[in-house]
Structure formats: C-alpha cells, structure tokens
Design a protein around this motif. Structure first.
Motif, PDB file in Angstrom:
ATOM      1  N   TYR A  66       0.834  -1.205   0.000  1.00 61.23           N
ATOM      2  CA  TYR A  66       0.000   0.000   0.000  1.00 61.23           C
ATOM      3  C   TYR A  66       0.871   1.258   0.000  1.00 61.23           C
ATOM      4  O   TYR A  66       0.651   2.177  -0.791  1.00 61.23           O
ATOM      5  N   ASN A  67       1.868   1.279   0.876  1.00 62.54           N
ATOM      6  CA  ASN A  67       2.749   2.453   0.956  1.00 62.54           C
ATOM      7  C   ASN A  67       3.532   2.645  -0.335  1.00 62.54           C
ATOM      8  O   ASN A  67       3.720   3.778  -0.792  1.00 62.54           O
ATOM      9  N   ALA A  68       3.995   1.554  -0.933  1.00 68.27           N
ATOM     10  CA  ALA A  68       4.737   1.655  -2.188  1.00 68.27           C
ATOM     11  C   ALA A  68       3.831   2.182  -3.306  1.00 68.27           C
ATOM     12  O   ALA A  68       4.243   3.034  -4.096  1.00 68.27           O
ATOM     13  N   THR A  69       2.599   1.700  -3.349  1.00 68.36           N
ATOM     14  CA  THR A  69       1.656   2.169  -4.366  1.00 68.36           C
ATOM     15  C   THR A  69       1.334   3.643  -4.155  1.00 68.36           C
ATOM     16  O   THR A  69       1.279   4.424  -5.119  1.00 68.36           O
ATOM     17  N   TYR A  77       2.002  11.267 -10.393  1.00 64.86           N
ATOM     18  CA  TYR A  77       1.175  12.474 -10.496  1.00 64.86           C
ATOM     19  C   TYR A  77       2.047  13.711 -10.687  1.00 64.86           C
ATOM     20  O   TYR A  77       1.792  14.539 -11.568  1.00 64.86           O
ATOM     21  N   ARG A  78       3.089  13.806  -9.853  1.00 66.75           N
ATOM     22  CA  ARG A  78       3.970  14.986  -9.950  1.00 66.75           C
ATOM     23  C   ARG A  78       4.683  15.027 -11.312  1.00 66.75           C
ATOM     24  O   ARG A  78       4.811  16.082 -11.923  1.00 66.75           O
ATOM     25  N   ALA A  79       5.154  13.874 -11.769  1.00 69.03           N
ATOM     26  CA  ALA A  79       5.852  13.821 -13.054  1.00 69.03           C
ATOM     27  C   ALA A  79       4.899  14.183 -14.200  1.00 69.03           C
ATOM     28  O   ALA A  79       5.263  14.949 -15.106  1.00 69.03           O
ATOM     29  N   THR A  80       3.682  13.666 -14.160  1.00 69.20           N
ATOM     30  CA  THR A  80       2.698  13.970 -15.201  1.00 69.20           C
ATOM     31  C   THR A  80       2.347  15.453 -15.194  1.00 69.20           C
ATOM     32  O   THR A  80       2.250  16.089 -16.252  1.00 69.20           O
ATOM     33  N   LYS A  81       2.182  16.004 -14.002  1.00 70.51           N
ATOM     34  CA  LYS A  81       1.854  17.429 -13.874  1.00 70.51           C
ATOM     35  C   LYS A  81       2.983  18.292 -14.456  1.00 70.51           C
ATOM     36  O   LYS A  81       2.734  19.254 -15.192  1.00 70.51           O
ATOM     37  N   LYS A  82       4.223  17.903 -14.156  1.00 64.77           N
ATOM     38  CA  LYS A  82       5.384  18.650 -14.635  1.00 64.77           C
ATOM     39  C   LYS A  82       5.471  18.595 -16.164  1.00 64.77           C
ATOM     40  O   LYS A  82       5.685  19.616 -16.829  1.00 64.77           O
TER      41      LYS A  82
END
Length: 125
Positions: A66-69, A77-82
């Motif tokens: 769960y933590n890894a996911t 998300y951050r990479a896609t946003k960037k």
C-alpha cells in the motif's frame, strides 16, 4: 550325593546373587530427577501459531505494498503534472511564435500594397 542337593544348590546360589544385587542397589543413591520438560506443542497449537505468523506476514506485506503504491502514485502524479505544464508552455510558445510570424509576414505584405500604413511607413524610410 543326593539328587535333591544338586537341585537346591543352583537355587541357593541364585538367591545369594540376587540378595547381593538387591543390597547393592539399595545402597546407591537415587538418581536426581530430570528437570520437567515442557510437553511438545500439539498439532492444533502449531497450526494456530503458523496461522498467526502468516496473518502477521500478510499484514506487513499489505502495508508495504500500500505504501509503495501510494508513493509511486504521488511520484507519477507529480511527473505527469510537470510534463503537462512543460507541454502547455511549448504549445503556448509555438502559438506566440506563429502569431508573431504571421504579423511579420502581414507587415511585409502590407509594405508592398499601396495605401496601407505599412506601405506609407516604408516609403518614409
């Protein structure tokens, strides 16, 4: 010798040796009692322990997954946003460049057409 004597001698000897053995055994100290050994766990107890270990391992593995996911999702998300922001900037810059190019081309064309402001400005130079 008498036949009854021959029969009684082995019996007497057997009793004599037995009494020596009994008295020697009585004189030795009693062996120390062994420490109490816990009884081996039953199959049910072992199954319960194994099941408990399996549940604990599953909980731990699930929490790690769960933590890894969760972490991976945040990074994605951050990479896609960037990348999306950079892509939007590229499109915006391309649009501005195209508009500027069209304006420049329009101005050049306007310089050649008589009666336009661009033509009058070009004649004054």
């Amino acid at each position: 010798m008498n036949a009854s004597f021959i029969r009684t001698v082995p019996a007497v000897l057997a009793l004599a040796f037995a009494s020596i053995g009994l008295s020697a055994n009585a004189q030795t100290t009693a062996p120390a009692t062994a420490p109490a050994v816990a009884p081996a766990p039953t199959v049910t107890e072992r199954a319960k322990e194994t099941t408990k270990d399996a549940v604990d391992a599953t909980k731990s593995g699930t929490k790690k997954a769960y933590n890894a996911t969760k972490t991976g999702t945040k990074k994605a998300y951050r990479a896609t946003k960037k990348v999306a922001k950079k892509g939007a900037n590229v499109v915006e810059n391309a649009g501005h460049s195209t508009a500027n190019g069209m304006r420049a081309a329009g101005a050049k064309i306007g310089e050649k057409i008589p009666g336009t402001a661009e033509n009058a400005a070009a004649k004054k130079q």
